[in-house]
Design a protein around this motif. Structure first.
Motif, PDB file in Angstrom:
ATOM      1  N   ASP A  27       2.451   1.787  -3.377  1.00 19.63           N
ATOM      2  CA  ASP A  27       1.434   2.331  -4.285  1.00 19.63           C
ATOM      3  C   ASP A  27       1.320   3.842  -4.092  1.00 19.63           C
ATOM      4  OD1 ASP A  27      -0.667   2.686  -6.009  1.00 19.63           O
ATOM      5  OD2 ASP A  27      -1.926   1.125  -5.142  1.00 19.63           O
ATOM      6  N   GLU A  28       1.242   4.272  -2.831  1.00 22.14           N
ATOM      7  CA  GLU A  28       1.147   5.706  -2.533  1.00 22.14           C
ATOM      8  C   GLU A  28       2.420   6.442  -2.947  1.00 22.14           C
ATOM      9  OE1 GLU A  28      -1.479   7.468  -1.442  1.00 22.14           O
ATOM     10  OE2 GLU A  28      -2.591   5.587  -1.738  1.00 22.14           O
ATOM     11  N   LYS A  62       2.652   7.170  -6.684  1.00 18.73           N
ATOM     12  CA  LYS A  62       1.695   8.170  -7.152  1.00 18.73           C
ATOM     13  C   LYS A  62       2.305   9.560  -7.168  1.00 18.73           C
ATOM     14  CE  LYS A  62      -2.553   5.724  -5.829  1.00 18.73           C
ATOM     15  NZ  LYS A  62      -3.686   5.651  -4.877  1.00 18.73           N
ATOM     16  N   ASN A 102       0.821  -1.212   0.000  1.00 23.25           N
ATOM     17  CA  ASN A 102       0.000   0.000   0.000  1.00 23.25           C
ATOM     18  C   ASN A 102       0.857   1.266   0.000  1.00 23.25           C
ATOM     19  OD1 ASN A 102      -2.385  -1.468  -0.009  1.00 23.25           O
ATOM     20  ND2 ASN A 102      -2.605  -1.431   2.220  1.00 23.25           N
ATOM     21  N   GLU A 103       1.926   1.227   0.788  1.00 27.79           N
ATOM     22  CA  GLU A 103       2.800   2.405   0.866  1.00 27.79           C
ATOM     23  C   GLU A 103       3.578   2.612  -0.439  1.00 27.79           C
ATOM     24  OE1 GLU A 103       3.023   4.843   2.844  1.00 27.79           O
ATOM     25  OE2 GLU A 103       1.602   4.087   4.328  1.00 27.79           O
TER      26      GLU A 103
END
Length: 504
Positions: free
Chosen positions: A199-200, A203, A196-197
């Motif tokens: 992915d962030e 971005k 998740n991190e």
């Protein structure tokens, strides 16, 4: 302690084409007894060619139920996707975003903590060990604190985790997920937080690709567009990522789809293997190739139907319009006809030159204008020998298993043919014959002297192919054997083995 290792991937990107590779968990390697030779230095399985693909799949299928078998084309496609993703990541970091993985590690240290990051990287190396670790030549700790081709193994392992996540994200990989299941992590929450991190993080990093997407969105685009179809995922990449991939993967993308076509079959053809139709039928050019389409050819692919979309093929009528539209043709098997004529005229009629003028006059009287002679060409003795080996001792060589496109010596050769042709032409009777360029015998002039005319490989296409039967060559300089499945009546002898005795 720092260990510097030469990377096959680094060498490939410096001039050679990449090879197919993806992760296989340590316990799965042991379960299916997968040889170390199939794995690269970073522990990923390397499928360098279709022989390796088939060998790998056969190992797994030998221990799986029939409804859980993996297909060669499927396995190859998954490996190719992984290697393409690796290639794109290298392109992204080297040309667009230098040190992006070093920055990612700093981000993760801040967001999930250095200890948690170290824990998940360590567990990854334990679950999917590089070759040196798997063989016990280095510990997981030593590997993570080392370098491979001037890159920190910390960064390399993080890259491998991203690729592992994408492989698990892809629903089309369902039958292969046992090999690289992310659920093998004991620290599942840490792993999930890390993904998740990442992915962030990406971005906020420089976008990439024709649509200027962040890396995670870019990589997931072909999967989201075609979630259950590896064929269409490769097609998506081929069309949309061409500028990035350049010429490196053009041939592999095409051959990978060819191998997937070979998987779609409903009869026992090749390697003694047979598969049910795919659970999810391939989609090509918007058409679903499901059970209703499994009707044409062993590949079940409607090449003729698709051909019109690929290139124009305008009609080219024969210039012989002054006679061809009105031709009246009679076909005669040359050897059979000579035997019939010998009985009819009560004398030995052995060659084409011996055919009586009276017989030609009879044909003309019947308003025949064309005489099609079947079986004119010099036949391969190997064809006759194979039939005898199979128990048909009265058989002759096949009319379509040819040594050469010359008039058969038994029929009198070119001289006898020219004699018949001149006599027939004088009576208004045209001679015809047929030829198919790939109708060469196992032992033929081309096999002997022009082996490069044939599609060939240094090893058999299927691992279970053997060549223990009789040498069918009449040339002392070469050995020719057909695949043993033909003698066992379990296969069609789709290949033969030719060995040059001078070179081996």
């Amino acid at each position: 302690m720092f260990i510097k290792l030469e990377s096959s991937r680094c060498k490939n990107l410096c001039g050679c084409l990449p090879v197919y590779e993806f992760h296989v968990a340590k316990k799965i390697r042991k379960k299916y007894e997968l040889e170390d030779s199939l794995f690269s230095i970073n522990g990923n399985v390397v499928l360098a060619d279709f022989v390796s693909v088939r060998k790998f799949a056969d190992k797994i299928n030998a221990k799986r139920e029939i409804d859980k078998q993996i297909r060669y084309g499927q396995l190859n496609a998954v490996g190719l996707l992984d290697e393409i993703y690796h290639f794109v990541l290298r392109e992204y970091e080297q040309s667009e975003n230098p040190r992006v993985f070093a920055k990612a590690i700093e981000h993760l240290n801040d967001k999930i903590g250095e200890e948690n990051l170290r824990k998940i990287l360590f567990e990854f190396v334990e679950l999917f060990p590089p070759l040196e670790v798997y063989l016990g030549k280095a510990s997981s700790f030593e590997y993570l604190n080392g370098y491979t081709a001037d890159r920190s193994n910390y960064e390399i392992t993080l890259e491998e985790i991203i690729l592992l996540h994408l492989a698990n994200f892809n629903p089309a990989n369902d039958r292969l997920k046992e090999l690289f299941d992310e659920n093998y992590f004991s620290t599942k929450e840490v792993y999930k937080n890390l993904i998740n991190e990442l992915d962030e993080f990406f971005k906020d990093e420089k976008p990439f690709g024709p649509d200027n997407q962040d890396i995670f969105t870019f990589f997931k685009a072909p999967i989201i567009a075609n979630p259950n179809n590896l064929w269409d995922q490769l097609e998506f990449i081929s069309v949309n990522w061409q500028v990035i991939l350049k010429e490196y993967f053009t041939g592999r993308l095409l051959s990978s789809k060819d191998l997937m076509k070979e998987d779609i079959k409903f009869e026992n053809f090749g390697g003694g293997e047979s598969y049910d139709p795919p659970t999810v039928a391939p989609v090509y050019k918007g058409k679903v190739w499901g059970a209703e389409n499994l009707v044409l050819g062993k590949s079940l692919f409607k090449y003729a139907e698709e051909a019109e979309h690929d290139y124009d093929e305008p009609e080219q009528f024969t210039p012989d319009i002054h006679w061809m539209p009105s031709v009246v043709l009679i076909a005669k098997n040359a050897y059979v006809w000579l035997d019939q004529l010998s009985k009819k005229y009560e004398r030995h009629i052995k060659t084409l030159a011996d055919i009586p003028d009276e017989e030609l006059d009879t044909l003309v009287h019947w308003n025949i204008t064309g005489l099609w002679l079947i079986g004119l060409w010099e036949r391969s003795v190997a064809s006759k020998r194979v039939k005898h080996i199979m128990g048909n001792i009265d058989a002759v060589a096949s009319a379509y298993s040819l040594y050469d496109y010359t008039i058969a010596h038994d029929l009198g050769g070119e001289e006898a043919f020219n004699n018949l042709n001149e006599r027939a032409k004088a009576k208004g009777l045209r001679l015809a014959s047929d030829m198919v360029p790939n109708h060469t015998g196992i032992h033929s002039d081309w096999v002997r002297n022009y082996p490069d005319y044939f599609i060939q490989a240094p090893q058999p296409p299927f691992a279970n192919y053997t060549f223990e039967g009789e040498d069918l060559s009449e040339d002392p300089n070469i050995e020719i054997k057909i695949e043993d499945g033909y003698y066992r009546r379990s296969d069609a002898a789709g290949v033969f083995r030719r060995i040059d005795k001078g070179t081996g």
